[in-house]
Design a protein around this motif. Structure first.
Motif, PDB file in Angstrom:
ATOM      1  N   GLN A 139       8.938  -4.813  10.409  1.00  0.00           N
ATOM      2  CA  GLN A 139       9.053  -5.601   8.707  1.00  0.00           C
ATOM      3  C   GLN A 139       9.056  -4.334   7.743  1.00  0.00           C
TER       4      GLN A 139
ATOM      5  N   LEU B 131       6.324  -5.385  15.144  1.00  0.00           N
ATOM      6  CA  LEU B 131       5.884  -6.498  15.656  1.00  0.00           C
ATOM      7  C   LEU B 131       6.294  -6.289  16.889  1.00  0.00           C
ATOM      8  N   ALA B 132       5.306  -6.821  18.522  1.00  0.00           N
ATOM      9  CA  ALA B 132       5.955  -7.280  19.803  1.00  0.00           C
ATOM     10  C   ALA B 132       7.338  -7.944  19.519  1.00  0.00           C
TER      11      ALA B 132
ATOM     12  N   ASP C 293       3.128 -14.977  19.586  1.00  0.00           N
ATOM     13  CA  ASP C 293       2.185 -16.440  19.993  1.00  0.00           C
ATOM     14  C   ASP C 293       2.590 -17.251  21.039  1.00  0.00           C
TER      15      ASP C 293
ATOM     16  N   ILE D 140      -3.936  -7.903  27.414  1.00  0.00           N
ATOM     17  CA  ILE D 140      -3.720  -7.415  26.191  1.00  0.00           C
ATOM     18  C   ILE D 140      -3.492  -5.594  26.057  1.00  0.00           C
TER      19      ILE D 140
ATOM     20  N   SER E 219      -5.968  -5.336  18.792  1.00  0.00           N
ATOM     21  CA  SER E 219      -6.890  -6.782  18.843  1.00  0.00           C
ATOM     22  C   SER E 219      -7.935  -5.812  19.864  1.00  0.00           C
TER      23      SER E 219
ATOM     24  N   GLU F  95      -4.367  -1.641  12.462  1.00  0.00           N
ATOM     25  CA  GLU F  95      -4.480  -2.984  11.618  1.00  0.00           C
ATOM     26  C   GLU F  95      -5.183  -3.763  12.820  1.00  0.00           C
TER      27      GLU F  95
ATOM     28  N   ASP G  31      -5.044 -10.083   7.926  1.00  0.00           N
ATOM     29  CA  ASP G  31      -5.117 -11.020   7.835  1.00  0.00           C
ATOM     30  C   ASP G  31      -6.561 -12.163   7.271  1.00  0.00           C
TER      31      ASP G  31
ATOM     32  N   ARG H 152       1.412 -19.775   0.981  1.00  0.00           N
ATOM     33  CA  ARG H 152       1.775 -20.657   1.443  1.00  0.00           C
ATOM     34  C   ARG H 152       1.880 -22.009   2.458  1.00  0.00           C
TER      35      ARG H 152
ATOM     36  N   GLU I  89       0.974 -10.824   2.401  1.00  0.00           N
ATOM     37  CA  GLU I  89       2.178 -11.267   3.540  1.00  0.00           C
ATOM     38  C   GLU I  89       2.678 -11.914   3.440  1.00  0.00           C
TER      39      GLU I  89
ATOM     40  N   VAL J  52       5.243 -12.632   2.052  1.00  0.00           N
ATOM     41  CA  VAL J  52       6.023 -13.430   0.383  1.00  0.00           C
ATOM     42  C   VAL J  52       7.123 -13.390   0.536  1.00  0.00           C
TER      43      VAL J  52
ATOM     44  N   GLY K 246       7.107  -9.909   3.514  1.00  0.00           N
ATOM     45  CA  GLY K 246       7.506 -10.947   4.108  1.00  0.00           C
ATOM     46  C   GLY K 246       8.619 -11.199   3.885  1.00  0.00           C
TER      47      GLY K 246
ATOM     48  N   PRO L  76      11.209  -8.990  10.676  1.00  0.00           N
ATOM     49  CA  PRO L  76      11.111  -8.076  11.007  1.00  0.00           C
ATOM     50  C   PRO L  76      12.283  -8.051  12.388  1.00  0.00           C
TER      51      PRO L  76
HETATM   52  P1  C2E Z   1       0.585 -10.375  12.012  1.00  0.00           P
HETATM   53  O1  C2E Z   1       0.230  -9.004  12.416  1.00  0.00           O
HETATM   54  O2  C2E Z   1      -0.399 -10.826  10.775  1.00  0.00           O
HETATM   55  O3  C2E Z   1       1.909 -10.551  11.286  1.00  0.00           O
HETATM   56  C1  C2E Z   1       2.688 -10.764  10.598  1.00  0.00           C
HETATM   57  C2  C2E Z   1       3.280 -12.527  11.193  1.00  0.00           C
HETATM   58  O4  C2E Z   1       3.442 -13.343   9.637  1.00  0.00           O
HETATM   59  C3  C2E Z   1       4.633 -11.981  12.023  1.00  0.00           C
HETATM   60  O5  C2E Z   1       4.780 -13.025  13.166  1.00  0.00           O
HETATM   61  C4  C2E Z   1       5.912 -12.070  10.685  1.00  0.00           C
HETATM   62  O6  C2E Z   1       6.895 -11.924  11.359  1.00  0.00           O
HETATM   63  C5  C2E Z   1       5.787 -13.458   9.922  1.00  0.00           C
HETATM   64  N1  C2E Z   1       6.132 -13.339   8.969  1.00  0.00           N
HETATM   65  C6  C2E Z   1       6.063 -12.151   8.141  1.00  0.00           C
HETATM   66  N2  C2E Z   1       6.735 -12.863   7.449  1.00  0.00           N
HETATM   67  C7  C2E Z   1       6.493 -13.996   7.088  1.00  0.00           C
HETATM   68  C8  C2E Z   1       7.241 -14.634   5.976  1.00  0.00           C
HETATM   69  O7  C2E Z   1       7.568 -14.015   4.907  1.00  0.00           O
HETATM   70  N3  C2E Z   1       7.268 -16.259   6.008  1.00  0.00           N
HETATM   71  C9  C2E Z   1       6.212 -16.615   7.244  1.00  0.00           C
HETATM   72  N4  C2E Z   1       6.126 -17.700   7.336  1.00  0.00           N
HETATM   73  N5  C2E Z   1       5.801 -15.638   7.740  1.00  0.00           N
HETATM   74  C10 C2E Z   1       5.851 -14.133   8.216  1.00  0.00           C
HETATM   75  P2  C2E Z   1       4.814 -12.611  14.333  1.00  0.00           P
HETATM   76  O8  C2E Z   1       5.831 -10.813  14.320  1.00  0.00           O
HETATM   77  O9  C2E Z   1       5.095 -13.863  15.554  1.00  0.00           O
HETATM   78  O10 C2E Z   1       3.748 -12.105  15.140  1.00  0.00           O
HETATM   79  C11 C2E Z   1       2.373 -12.766  15.170  1.00  0.00           C
HETATM   80  C12 C2E Z   1       1.371 -12.426  15.309  1.00  0.00           C
HETATM   81  O11 C2E Z   1       1.167 -11.485  16.626  1.00  0.00           O
HETATM   82  C13 C2E Z   1       0.742 -10.638  14.593  1.00  0.00           C
HETATM   83  O12 C2E Z   1       0.363 -11.563  12.975  1.00  0.00           O
HETATM   84  C14 C2E Z   1      -0.024 -10.004  14.869  1.00  0.00           C
HETATM   85  O13 C2E Z   1      -1.769 -10.536  14.744  1.00  0.00           O
HETATM   86  C15 C2E Z   1       0.850 -10.171  16.249  1.00  0.00           C
HETATM   87  N6  C2E Z   1       1.173  -9.234  17.010  1.00  0.00           N
HETATM   88  C16 C2E Z   1       2.607  -8.948  17.192  1.00  0.00           C
HETATM   89  N7  C2E Z   1       2.740  -7.818  17.871  1.00  0.00           N
HETATM   90  C17 C2E Z   1       1.424  -7.199  18.076  1.00  0.00           C
HETATM   91  C18 C2E Z   1       0.978  -6.634  18.908  1.00  0.00           C
HETATM   92  O14 C2E Z   1       1.907  -5.133  19.450  1.00  0.00           O
HETATM   93  N8  C2E Z   1      -0.265  -6.122  19.193  1.00  0.00           N
HETATM   94  C19 C2E Z   1      -0.779  -7.256  18.818  1.00  0.00           C
HETATM   95  N9  C2E Z   1      -2.576  -6.640  19.777  1.00  0.00           N
HETATM   96  N10 C2E Z   1      -1.174  -8.116  18.799  1.00  0.00           N
HETATM   97  C20 C2E Z   1       0.771  -8.345  17.898  1.00  0.00           C
END
Ligand code: C2E
Ligand code: MG
Ligand code: MG
Ligand code: MG
Length: 284
Positions: A45, A61-62, A75, A87, A120, A150, A181, A208, A235, A237, A256, A262
């Motif tokens: 993203q 993002l995974a 999630d 993890i 993590s 991050e 976050d 939001r 984030e 936006v 955003g 992504p």
């Molecule tokens: P995060 O790191 O805070 O990533 C941002 C999340 O917000 C992402 O969700 C992204 O798709 C979503 N997002 C981005 N822009 C917007 C927007 O404009 N509006 C809304 N409503 N959402 C937006 P995602 O991809 O579902 O990931 C969720 C969380 O899962 C991530 O939050 C991160 O904490 C975790 N995550 C994702 N990939 C990995 C990974 O490879 N390893 C680990 N440990 N955690 C991961």
């Protein structure tokens, strides 16, 4: 009869919950296969400078493309993998994918940008995340200054000394460390005081929905970060209004859906360029 009705209603109401439990079990028992067969891959993203909307880089993002359940979002699998202490498998695999894809782009003379990856807190305890990253960065010859780690703020609680040590290891080696976050955890300000971060990523819940109270909080946090001399990324936006608001208050970076969701790397870069052009035209 009433008994059948109640039972049918029960079935219907608990169906989503049962599916959630099923997916959790599936994820926990199939992580090795998912990695082996390439069901998991990074989506990227865009992150841009708020002021002129030039591209800063991408967050990886995974995504888990499951043959049975279809596309699974973090999630549905991150927590399950944390709870089952696996993890680190996912994150090690993500690190390898990110570094390998970087090398492929360089070899093809494609443009490269900084990439942030999510770790993590458990990664530091289950295995040696720093060493895993070092090994991959050496193997694929990735400049360390292009990688941002991050770390979610809510995972900073406990073992303060150990986390401080880990963060220093990354920063001393030349990686940036970003707090993810910010504002969603229990001890935001305490964490800010105790550790050094290269960027604060403000949690999307503050804008939001985009309420008056949320705006006041964002204004205060941006002012505070300026005093602390730490740049801020906001984030989540999604609208031009939010961007205009953040610009006025000196927010450094944004991420955003306004700039793109992504997606696989090539697609994400292309999509961002198109949106960037449109936002630029609309603005002048
Ligand atoms: P995060 O790191 O805070 O990533 C941002 C999340 O917000 C992402 O969700 C992204 O798709 C979503 N997002 C981005 N822009 C917007 C927007 O404009 N509006 C809304 N409503 N959402 C937006 P995602 O991809 O579902 O990931 C969720 C969380 O899962 C991530 O939050 C991160 O904490 C975790 N995550 C994702 N990939 C990995 C990974 O490879 N390893 C680990 N440990 N955690 C991961
Ligand atoms: Mg993140
Ligand atoms: Mg975040
Ligand atoms: Mg988040």
């Amino acid at each position: 009869n009433i008994r059948d009705e109640v039972s049918a209603c029960y079935e219907e109401c608990t169906a989503p919950l049962r599916e959630e439990i099923q997916i959790r079990r599936h994820v926990v028992s199939h992580i090795d296969e998912a990695i082996e067969k390439g069901w998991i891959r990074p989506y990227y993203q865009p992150v841009a400078w708020a002021g002129d909307l030039t591209l800063h880089g991408f967050e990886a993002l995974a995504r888990w493309q499951d043959p049975h359940y279809g596309m699974l979002l973090p999630d549905t699998f991150i927590k399950a993998l944390e709870d089952s202490h696996q993890i680190d498998k996912l994150d090690q695999y993500m690190i390898t994918c990110i570094c390998r894809e970087y090398r492929q782009r360089v070899d093809l003379d494609l443009p490269v940008f900084p990439i942030s990856l999510n770790l993590s807190r458990l990664d530091f305890f289950l295995s040696d995340a720093f060493q895993v990253l070092e090994d991959n960065v050496s193997c694929y010859d990735v400049p360390r200054e292009l990688i941002r780690i991050e770390i979610t703020e809510s995972l900073m609680i406990g073992d303060a000394g150990r986390m401080e040590e880990e963060i220093s290891r990354f920063r001393d080696a030349g990686y940036q460390v970003w707090m993810d976050d910010f504002g969603s955890g229990y001890s935001s300000l305490h964490t800010l005081k105790s550790y050094t971060f290269d960027m604060i990523k403000l949690d999307k819940e503050f804008i939001r929905p985009f309420t008056d109270k949320g705006r006041r909080i964002v204004t205060s946090i941006l002012a505070m970060n300026h005093v602390l001399a730490v740049p801020t990324l906001v984030e989540g936006v999604e609208t031009w209004d939010q961007l205009a608001f953040l610009r006025k208050r000196g927010c450094e970076l944004i991420q955003g859906y306004l700039l793109g969701a992504p997606m696989p790397y090539e697609k994400s870069l292309e999509n961002f360029k198109r949106i960037q052009q449109r936002l630029h035209d609309g603005n002048t």
